[in-house]
Structures are given as C-alpha cells and as structure tokens.
Design a protein around this motif. Structure first.
Motif, short mmCIF file in Angstrom:
data_model
loop_
_atom_site.label_atom_id
_atom_site.label_comp_id
_atom_site.label_asym_id
_atom_site.label_seq_id
_atom_site.Cartn_x
_atom_site.Cartn_y
_atom_site.Cartn_z
N LEU A 61 20.16 30.63 27.66
CA LEU A 61 19.49 31.93 27.72
C LEU A 61 19.00 32.26 26.33
CD1 LEU A 61 21.76 34.28 29.87
CD2 LEU A 61 19.55 33.32 30.46
N VAL A 62 17.72 32.54 26.22
CA VAL A 62 17.14 32.94 24.94
C VAL A 62 16.80 34.41 25.05
CG1 VAL A 62 15.27 32.56 23.29
CG2 VAL A 62 16.19 30.62 24.60
N PHE A 63 17.45 35.22 24.23
CA PHE A 63 17.16 36.65 24.18
C PHE A 63 16.29 36.91 22.97
CE2 PHE A 63 21.41 37.39 26.44
CZ PHE A 63 20.81 37.47 27.68
N GLU A 64 15.02 37.20 23.23
CA GLU A 64 14.04 37.48 22.17
C GLU A 64 14.01 38.97 21.86
OE1 GLU A 64 11.21 35.68 20.82
OE2 GLU A 64 11.09 33.88 22.03
N ASP A 65 13.53 39.30 20.67
CA ASP A 65 13.27 40.69 20.27
C ASP A 65 14.53 41.55 20.31
OD1 ASP A 65 10.47 40.22 19.96
OD2 ASP A 65 10.24 40.37 22.13
N LEU A 66 15.63 41.01 19.86
CA LEU A 66 16.90 41.75 19.83
C LEU A 66 16.75 43.08 19.12
CD1 LEU A 66 20.02 41.41 20.41
CD2 LEU A 66 20.18 40.68 18.05
N GLU A 67 16.02 43.08 18.01
CA GLU A 67 15.87 44.29 17.20
C GLU A 67 14.98 45.34 17.88
OE1 GLU A 67 12.39 41.76 16.18
OE2 GLU A 67 14.50 41.37 16.56
N ARG A 68 14.24 44.95 18.89
CA ARG A 68 13.33 45.87 19.58
C ARG A 68 13.91 46.43 20.86
NH1 ARG A 68 7.90 42.31 18.49
NH2 ARG A 68 7.58 43.03 16.35
N SER A 69 15.16 46.11 21.12
CA SER A 69 15.84 46.63 22.30
C SER A 69 16.27 48.06 22.05
CB SER A 69 17.07 45.76 22.59
OG SER A 69 17.91 46.39 23.49
N ASN A 70 16.32 48.86 23.10
CA ASN A 70 16.82 50.23 23.00
C ASN A 70 18.28 50.33 23.40
OD1 ASN A 70 14.32 51.21 22.16
ND2 ASN A 70 13.62 51.43 24.27
N ILE A 71 18.92 49.18 23.54
CA ILE A 71 20.34 49.14 23.91
C ILE A 71 21.17 49.17 22.62
CG2 ILE A 71 22.13 47.80 25.10
CD1 ILE A 71 19.78 46.44 26.64
N GLU A 72 22.23 49.95 22.65
CA GLU A 72 23.12 50.04 21.51
C GLU A 72 23.60 48.63 21.13
OE1 GLU A 72 27.23 52.39 20.66
OE2 GLU A 72 25.92 53.18 22.23
N LEU A 73 23.53 48.30 19.85
CA LEU A 73 23.82 46.95 19.37
C LEU A 73 25.21 46.48 19.78
CD1 LEU A 73 22.85 44.50 17.76
CD2 LEU A 73 23.81 45.57 15.72
N ILE A 74 26.21 47.33 19.67
CA ILE A 74 27.58 46.94 20.02
C ILE A 74 27.67 46.59 21.51
CG2 ILE A 74 29.96 47.79 20.23
CD1 ILE A 74 29.13 47.12 17.36
N LYS A 75 27.03 47.37 22.37
CA LYS A 75 27.04 47.07 23.81
C LYS A 75 26.31 45.76 24.10
CE LYS A 75 27.27 51.81 25.48
NZ LYS A 75 26.57 52.87 26.19
N LEU A 76 25.19 45.57 23.44
CA LEU A 76 24.41 44.35 23.64
C LEU A 76 25.19 43.11 23.22
CD1 LEU A 76 21.75 43.01 24.42
CD2 LEU A 76 20.88 43.57 22.17
N LEU A 77 25.81 43.17 22.05
CA LEU A 77 26.59 42.02 21.58
C LEU A 77 27.85 41.82 22.43
CD1 LEU A 77 26.15 42.34 17.72
CD2 LEU A 77 24.94 40.83 19.32
N GLY A 78 28.41 42.90 22.97
CA GLY A 78 29.53 42.77 23.89
C GLY A 78 29.13 42.05 25.16
N TYR A 79 27.93 42.36 25.66
CA TYR A 79 27.40 41.70 26.85
C TYR A 79 27.20 40.20 26.57
CZ TYR A 79 24.01 40.60 30.56
OH TYR A 79 23.34 40.04 31.63
N VAL A 80 26.63 39.90 25.41
CA VAL A 80 26.43 38.50 25.02
C VAL A 80 27.78 37.80 24.93
CG1 VAL A 80 25.69 37.00 23.13
CG2 VAL A 80 24.21 38.88 23.88
N ASN B 228 30.54 38.51 26.45
CA ASN B 228 31.08 38.34 27.79
C ASN B 228 30.43 37.14 28.50
OD1 ASN B 228 32.77 39.20 29.95
ND2 ASN B 228 30.97 40.08 30.94
N LEU B 229 29.12 37.01 28.38
CA LEU B 229 28.43 35.88 28.99
C LEU B 229 28.93 34.55 28.41
CD1 LEU B 229 24.72 37.11 29.14
CD2 LEU B 229 26.20 36.62 31.09
N VAL B 230 29.13 34.53 27.10
CA VAL B 230 29.54 33.30 26.44
C VAL B 230 30.99 32.95 26.78
CG1 VAL B 230 29.99 32.24 24.19
CG2 VAL B 230 27.87 33.50 24.57
N GLU B 231 31.88 33.92 26.59
CA GLU B 231 33.31 33.62 26.74
C GLU B 231 33.77 33.57 28.20
OE1 GLU B 231 35.96 35.77 24.25
OE2 GLU B 231 34.87 35.23 22.43
N ARG B 232 33.28 34.48 29.03
CA ARG B 232 33.74 34.51 30.41
C ARG B 232 32.99 33.54 31.31
NH1 ARG B 232 32.41 39.37 33.99
NH2 ARG B 232 30.97 37.88 34.82
N ASP B 233 31.67 33.47 31.10
CA ASP B 233 30.84 32.67 32.00
C ASP B 233 30.42 31.32 31.41
OD1 ASP B 233 30.98 34.80 33.79
OD2 ASP B 233 29.18 35.74 32.99
#
Length: 169
Positions: free
Chosen positions: A106-125, A127-132
């Motif tokens: 999975l390639v997530f582009e434009d991380l800095e242009r997201s309107n999602i709180e950085l901590i939530k976004l990195l938590g999601y990432v 979770n995908l890496v460690e759990r899935d």
C-alpha cells in the motif's frame, strides 16, 4: 512501513508510478501495488474506502478509461438521485475485511496533505502493519509535516531524555 520523503516536485510520485509500481506488477502478481492519495481525506474511514475502491476498480482490468468511467458513474448516480451510499460502520468493516491485502504494497501518497490528525493516521498505519501484516510505503514532504504539526507537538526530545541531576543519583 517505511517513508519516502522529499520536497514537492522532487519526483516521488513519478518514481512510485513509473518505476516502483511497474516493477512490482508482473503476470503472476497482478495488483501488487495499491496507490492511495491521502490528499484531502478527512477520516480513517475515507482511507479504508479508498483502498477498497482502488482494489475493486483494478479488478475491472487495465482499461483506465473503464476504471475512470466506473468511478465517475458511481459518484454521479449517487449525487443526482440523492442516494445515500453510506453504510453502517459495522457493515463497512465487514466489507473492508473482505479485501485481502497480503502480498500487496500500500502506497499512501500526500501524507502531509491529509486532513486526518497525524497521530490517528500513523496509528492506522501501525495497525495495518502489525495486526494485518500489510507492507506500507508512505510518500510525503517531511518538512511540511513538521511545519504542520509543530504547533501541537514538541519535537525537541532532549527535554524528555535529559540526564538526571546529581541530587537524583
């Protein structure tokens, strides 16, 4: 998860789309690289929707016109007729869990242009890496992330890791 960083216009997206993705696609491993732009996304659910839609659109085949048309028709029909294409969170989770992300990047582009709180976004990432067990490449302009978040986070970790004073020994 790893991050590819560089200034805007330095060729990060070009590299991913024209070198990395074609390298990872071969006859035996179709759709191995899924590229998602985080630009303007507002929630973690938006990322999951984007992943799902991108995987399903890739199944239409390599005809980019068919993919673009399919996406446009779905959005237009929902908009014109006022169809609520929203589903319950539980139904969405069932839908998203039906997607097999193993052996994919999975390639997530434009991380800095997201309107999602950085901590939530990195938590999601995380979770995908460690759990899935998903492999993720984040593509971003690191300087913009630091500038965007410097108001809410203190990146000066020396205050947290200071040597104990003699009175504490």
């Amino acid at each position: 998860a790893i991050m590819l960083t560089g200034e805007w216009g330095s060729g990060k997206t070009y590299y991913v789309e024209n070198e990395l993705a074609p390298f990872l696609q071969d006859d035996d491993a179709k759709n191995r690289c899924i590229i998602i732009s985080l630009y303007g996304l507002e929630s973690i659910a938006d990322i999951s929707k984007s992943i799902y839609m991108e995987l399903r659109m890739k199944e239409l085949g390599k005809n980019s016109e068919a993919k673009a048309t399919g996406k446009l028709i779905a959005k237009t029909i929902a908009g014109i007729f006022g169809i609520d294409i929203n589903m319950s969170e539980n139904d969405l989770q069932k839908l998203y869990s039906s997607v097999d992300l193993s052996s994919k990047l999975l390639v997530f582009e434009d991380l800095e242009r997201s309107n999602i709180e950085l901590i939530k976004l990195l938590g999601y990432v995380n979770n995908l890496v460690e759990r899935d067990g998903v492999k993720i490449l984040l593509v971003a302009n690191e300087n913009e992330i630091i500038n965007k978040t410097s108001e809410t986070f203190d990146f000066n970790f020396t205050t947290l890791i200071s040597a104990p004073s003699k009175s504490e020994n």
